[in-house]
Write a protein that holds these residues in place. Structure first.
Motif, PDB file in Angstrom:
ATOM      1  N   THR A 112       0.834  -1.190   0.000  1.00  0.00           N
ATOM      2  CA  THR A 112       0.000   0.000   0.000  1.00  0.00           C
ATOM      3  C   THR A 112       0.872   1.245   0.000  1.00  0.00           C
ATOM      4  OG1 THR A 112      -1.865   1.070   1.073  1.00  0.00           O
ATOM      5  CG2 THR A 112      -0.190   0.175   2.517  1.00  0.00           C
ATOM      6  N   THR A 113       0.261   2.352  -0.271  1.00  0.00           N
ATOM      7  CA  THR A 113       0.934   3.646  -0.210  1.00  0.00           C
ATOM      8  C   THR A 113       0.307   4.435   0.926  1.00  0.00           C
ATOM      9  OG1 THR A 113       1.300   3.623  -2.590  1.00  0.00           O
ATOM     10  CG2 THR A 113       1.417   5.761  -1.502  1.00  0.00           C
ATOM     11  N   PRO A 114       1.105   5.061   1.783  1.00  0.00           N
ATOM     12  CA  PRO A 114       0.518   5.898   2.831  1.00  0.00           C
ATOM     13  C   PRO A 114      -0.432   6.940   2.227  1.00  0.00           C
ATOM     14  CG  PRO A 114       2.824   5.511   3.273  1.00  0.00           C
ATOM     15  CD  PRO A 114       2.556   4.972   1.889  1.00  0.00           C
ATOM     16  N   GLN A 115      -1.517   7.197   2.948  1.00  0.00           N
ATOM     17  CA  GLN A 115      -2.588   8.068   2.477  1.00  0.00           C
ATOM     18  C   GLN A 115      -2.733   9.293   3.376  1.00  0.00           C
ATOM     19  OE1 GLN A 115      -4.497   7.299  -0.368  1.00  0.00           O
ATOM     20  NE2 GLN A 115      -2.852   5.792  -0.544  1.00  0.00           N
ATOM     21  N   PRO A 116      -3.427  10.319   2.897  1.00  0.00           N
ATOM     22  CA  PRO A 116      -3.712  11.479   3.750  1.00  0.00           C
ATOM     23  C   PRO A 116      -4.403  11.036   5.034  1.00  0.00           C
ATOM     24  CG  PRO A 116      -4.297  11.956   1.475  1.00  0.00           C
ATOM     25  CD  PRO A 116      -3.959  10.486   1.535  1.00  0.00           C
ATOM     26  N   GLY A 117      -3.937  11.570   6.151  1.00  0.00           N
ATOM     27  CA  GLY A 117      -4.491  11.217   7.454  1.00  0.00           C
ATOM     28  C   GLY A 117      -3.702  10.159   8.187  1.00  0.00           C
ATOM     29  N   ILE A 133       0.905  14.401  10.820  1.00  0.00           N
ATOM     30  CA  ILE A 133      -0.142  13.906   9.926  1.00  0.00           C
ATOM     31  C   ILE A 133       0.339  14.024   8.486  1.00  0.00           C
ATOM     32  CG2 ILE A 133      -2.507  14.292   9.113  1.00  0.00           C
ATOM     33  CD1 ILE A 133      -3.020  15.469  11.996  1.00  0.00           C
ATOM     34  N   ILE A 134       0.194  12.944   7.730  1.00  0.00           N
ATOM     35  CA  ILE A 134       0.575  12.963   6.318  1.00  0.00           C
ATOM     36  C   ILE A 134      -0.541  13.620   5.517  1.00  0.00           C
ATOM     37  CG2 ILE A 134       0.990  11.503   4.292  1.00  0.00           C
ATOM     38  CD1 ILE A 134       2.478   9.613   6.236  1.00  0.00           C
ATOM     39  N   TYR A 135      -0.147  14.604   4.729  1.00  0.00           N
ATOM     40  CA  TYR A 135      -1.067  15.346   3.871  1.00  0.00           C
ATOM     41  C   TYR A 135      -1.033  14.780   2.451  1.00  0.00           C
ATOM     42  CZ  TYR A 135      -3.174  19.735   2.060  1.00  0.00           C
ATOM     43  OH  TYR A 135      -3.965  20.681   1.474  1.00  0.00           O
ATOM     44  N   ALA A 136       0.170  14.545   1.926  1.00  0.00           N
ATOM     45  CA  ALA A 136       0.312  13.977   0.577  1.00  0.00           C
ATOM     46  C   ALA A 136       1.630  13.214   0.504  1.00  0.00           C
ATOM     47  CB  ALA A 136       0.278  15.075  -0.472  1.00  0.00           C
ATOM     48  N   TRP A 137       1.577  11.970   0.026  1.00  0.00           N
ATOM     49  CA  TRP A 137       2.751  11.097  -0.083  1.00  0.00           C
ATOM     50  C   TRP A 137       3.242  11.137  -1.522  1.00  0.00           C
ATOM     51  CZ3 TRP A 137       5.387   8.650   3.701  1.00  0.00           C
ATOM     52  CH2 TRP A 137       6.290   7.660   3.330  1.00  0.00           C
ATOM     53  N   THR A 144       3.322  17.323   4.922  1.00  0.00           N
ATOM     54  CA  THR A 144       2.827  16.970   6.248  1.00  0.00           C
ATOM     55  C   THR A 144       2.161  18.164   6.913  1.00  0.00           C
ATOM     56  OG1 THR A 144       4.885  17.586   7.370  1.00  0.00           O
ATOM     57  CG2 THR A 144       4.733  15.334   6.534  1.00  0.00           C
ATOM     58  N   ILE A 145       1.375  17.878   7.927  1.00  0.00           N
ATOM     59  CA  ILE A 145       0.827  18.909   8.810  1.00  0.00           C
ATOM     60  C   ILE A 145       1.300  18.518  10.205  1.00  0.00           C
ATOM     61  CG2 ILE A 145      -1.225  20.129   9.621  1.00  0.00           C
ATOM     62  CD1 ILE A 145      -2.651  18.903   7.084  1.00  0.00           C
ATOM     63  N   GLU A 146       2.036  19.433  10.840  1.00  0.00           N
ATOM     64  CA  GLU A 146       2.721  19.091  12.089  1.00  0.00           C
ATOM     65  C   GLU A 146       2.471  20.114  13.179  1.00  0.00           C
ATOM     66  OE1 GLU A 146       6.879  18.178  11.464  1.00  0.00           O
ATOM     67  OE2 GLU A 146       6.479  17.560   9.398  1.00  0.00           O
TER      68      GLU A 146
END
Length: 178
Positions: A112-117, A133-137, A144-146
């Motif tokens: 899988t690919t990490p997803q938003p959230g 929090i990952i925003y876009a991989w 990210t949002i940190e």
């Protein structure tokens, strides 16, 4: 025979409906996590000492008051607001139990690919020392949002920021949404 075919067709339609509804529900949850985190971008500490109205709101979720590092409290607050999990912690490593890990080092643990959230963690001082929090991989970078970071990307920062990190900097990723 026709009756059996209609029954099978109905079951197939129900299965597809349930699966697609489940997927859209997961997408909606992920989007809600991102929207909530984005609504906090620009929050800053009052005096640079892990304090301020918003920062203390994040810390309160995990049972702490001002003065404590708050990256994991920010994640806990966002997930609680969006009813993702009842789990709450101020300790970054706790967000990465083995059964939630998607990615560790350079290896995807499942296809899988990490997803938003999803959540990312940085390896600092022989342990996971920062969560976000990952925003876009992306292929080479991750948006990210940190919480508790700064312009330089420190784990002991002054606010909530959108960051762009090199993918190779991220030690691990966990999924708590699906």
């Amino acid at each position: 025979m026709a009756k059996n075919m209609r029954g099978a067709a109905c079951l197939l339609w129900l299965f597809i409906s349930l699966c697609s509804n489940g997927q859209s529900n997961i997408r909606a949850k992920r989007q809600a996590v991102i929207d909530t985190a984005l609504s906090q971008v620009g929050v800053r500490e009052a005096t640079g000492k892990n304090d301020g109205r918003e920062v203390e709101k994040y810390l309160k979720i995990v049972g702490l008051g001002k003065g404590y590092a708050w990256c994991a409290a920010f994640v806990s607050w966002d997930y609680k607001v969006n009813r993702i999990t009842t789990f709450k912690t101020a300790w970054a490593p706790a967000w990465f139990p083995e059964n939630r890990i998607l990615f560790k080092g350079t290896v995807l643990k499942i296809n899988t690919t990490p997803q938003p959230g999803d959540l990312g963690g940085l390896w600092i001082n022989k342990r996971i020392g920062h969560v976000f929090i990952i925003y876009a991989w992306g292929d080479k970078t991750v948006k990210t949002i940190e919480g508790n970071t700064n312009e330089a990307g420190s784990r002991e920062g002054d606010g909530v920021y959108i960051k762009r990190r090199l993918r190779k900097q991220i030690y691990t990723v966990s999924n708590w949404i699906d």
